[in-house]
Design a protein around this motif. Structure first.
Motif: not given
Length: 421
Positions: A258, A316, A320
């Motif tokens: 991450t 992303q 997320q």
């Protein structure tokens, strides 16, 4: 012509002036017909009809101009009002000057200027209308008089004053009401812009802090990975310990991935340059990633929609954001979570149903605000839902949190990539 609420104020006001002038021209024609055939007044009709025709030509040119994308300036709008004042002054000059009951129509362009233009234009308009009224006290073509019918002429004059008052009142009220609506719309847009700017500042601040935290957390995570590896090698025969240490190592590895992705995405290209992915595969990957993060979470996943599945932006930030919403639901509902997904060719509808306490008290009002959390101190920072809302709205979607029987419901609507024709 309809007024488009998304246009600049002066352009909308010019459209309203165009409509208003149409009403005035129609009222002039009706008054001419009544005076010529009903009252049989002897007036310079040719000149008066010519003024009305010229005003109609000006309005036709205004209609053509409104179909161009040129911006409307205050000077142009003021010039349009001057045309109306000139036409009104000419008609009044040809029909009794200041004795004409329609003299009060001078208030109409003055009111419009005061409502739509800066104060300097309003004072210039006031000076022009006062000057025209003053000149018409002395210079005008008198109305024909019949001394034997003086009483009926007085009644006609009073009736004309009443009609002029009614017409002025209705048109002024209509224009001012529309102006008030425009002002409220502008204030609303400004408030939304200020709110968006404040949120962007908060997001930038969070991004700066996140980048700093990513650099600082790299070393302790590497240390934990080394220590857990040594512990795993040291206690090979302890099955329960091996299971726990494996989970811990998976979580450390996920944290490292991450952080690496966070730094890599700091310079990510614009959203329109991001590749697409079929919506079913994208959601399946997000759920699998979330299951790795929360191995103890119990959930059911149901997905259905048109086939072949349309594509969604594979970013992303978007994945997320959905992970943040899933984590919030998992924190609120320790027992079970239901994830329901449907999609069409245009939109994705995602529902996350938890079985927690729902939104209560202050949470119902402040959910989604930065740094607000209902979690105990140290378990949440109040930025996950805020960032999820901001990112999903950035991609043209919507997030809505509602209470339901037995928990809360998080609804997400996201646009899908439309195939190029």
């Amino acid at each position: 012509m309809l007024v488009n609420p998304g246009q600049p104020p002066l352009r909308k006001n010019l459209q309203r002036l165009f409509l208003l002038r149409n009403i005035v021209i129609a009222a002039q024609c009706l008054t001419f017909a009544l005076a010529y055939w009903g009252l049989e007044l002897e007036l310079p009709w040719a000149e008066m009809v010519a003024v009305a025709v010229l005003l109609g030509v000006v309005n036709l040119a205004t209609w053509i101009r409104l179909h161009r994308k040129w911006p409307v300036s205050s000077m142009e709008f003021f010039a349009q009002l001057l045309v109306d004042v000139l036409a009104l002054s000419t008609l009044l000059y040809l029909s009794g000057g200041s004795t004409n009951p329609f003299i009060s129509l001078y208030l109409l362009p003055l009111t419009i200027a005061a409502a739509a233009l800066p104060w300097a234009y309003t004072w210039v308009m006031a000076a022009i209308t006062i000057s025209c009224y003053t000149l018409l006290l002395f210079y005008y073509v008198p109305l024909p008089h019949n001394h034997e019918e003086h009483g009926s002429e007085f009644i006609m004059h009073v009736s004309g004053m009443w009609l002029a008052f009614v017409l002025s009142t209705v048109l002024i009220a209509w224009f001012v009401v529309k102006m008030g609506i425009s002002i409220r719309e502008r204030d609303k847009d400004l408030a939304l812009a200020r709110e968006q700017a404040l949120r962007n500042e908060q997001i930038i601040a969070l991004g700066t802090l996140a980048a700093g935290a990513a650099h600082e957390l790299g070393t302790p995570l590497a240390t934990m990975a080394i220590v857990t590896g040594e512990l795993q090698d040291e206690y090979i025969d302890d099955t329960e310990f091996q299971g726990n240490i494996r989970i811990l190592r998976d979580q450390i590895a996920h944290c490292k991935r991450t952080l690496t992705q966070l730094l890599a995405d700091a310079g990510q290209a614009r959203a329109e340059d991001v590749s697409g992915q079929t919506v079913d595969l994208f959601l399946r990957q997000v759920v699998d990633k979330w299951q790795l993060m929360r191995p103890s979470a119990q959930f059911t996943y149901r997905g259905s929609g048109v086939q072949p599945a349309p594509q969604i932006l594979n970013t992303q930030l978007l994945s997320q954001s959905i992970l943040n919403l899933l984590n919030n639901a998992a924190d609120a509902s320790l027992k079970h979570i239901e994830i329901e997904v449907t999609w069409s060719h245009q939109e994705l509808h995602l529902q996350i149903l938890d079985y927690g306490e729902g939104l209560r008290g202050e949470a119902a009002q402040r959910a989604g605000q930065p740094f607000f959390t209902t979690k105990t101190k140290g378990q949440g920072f109040g930025i996950g839902l805020f960032l999820a809302n901001a990112n999903i709205e950035r991609f043209g979607g919507k997030v809505r949190l509602t209470n339901r029987e037995g928990g809360a419901c998080t609804q997400v609507i996201l646009p899908l990539i439309q195939p190029s024709i």
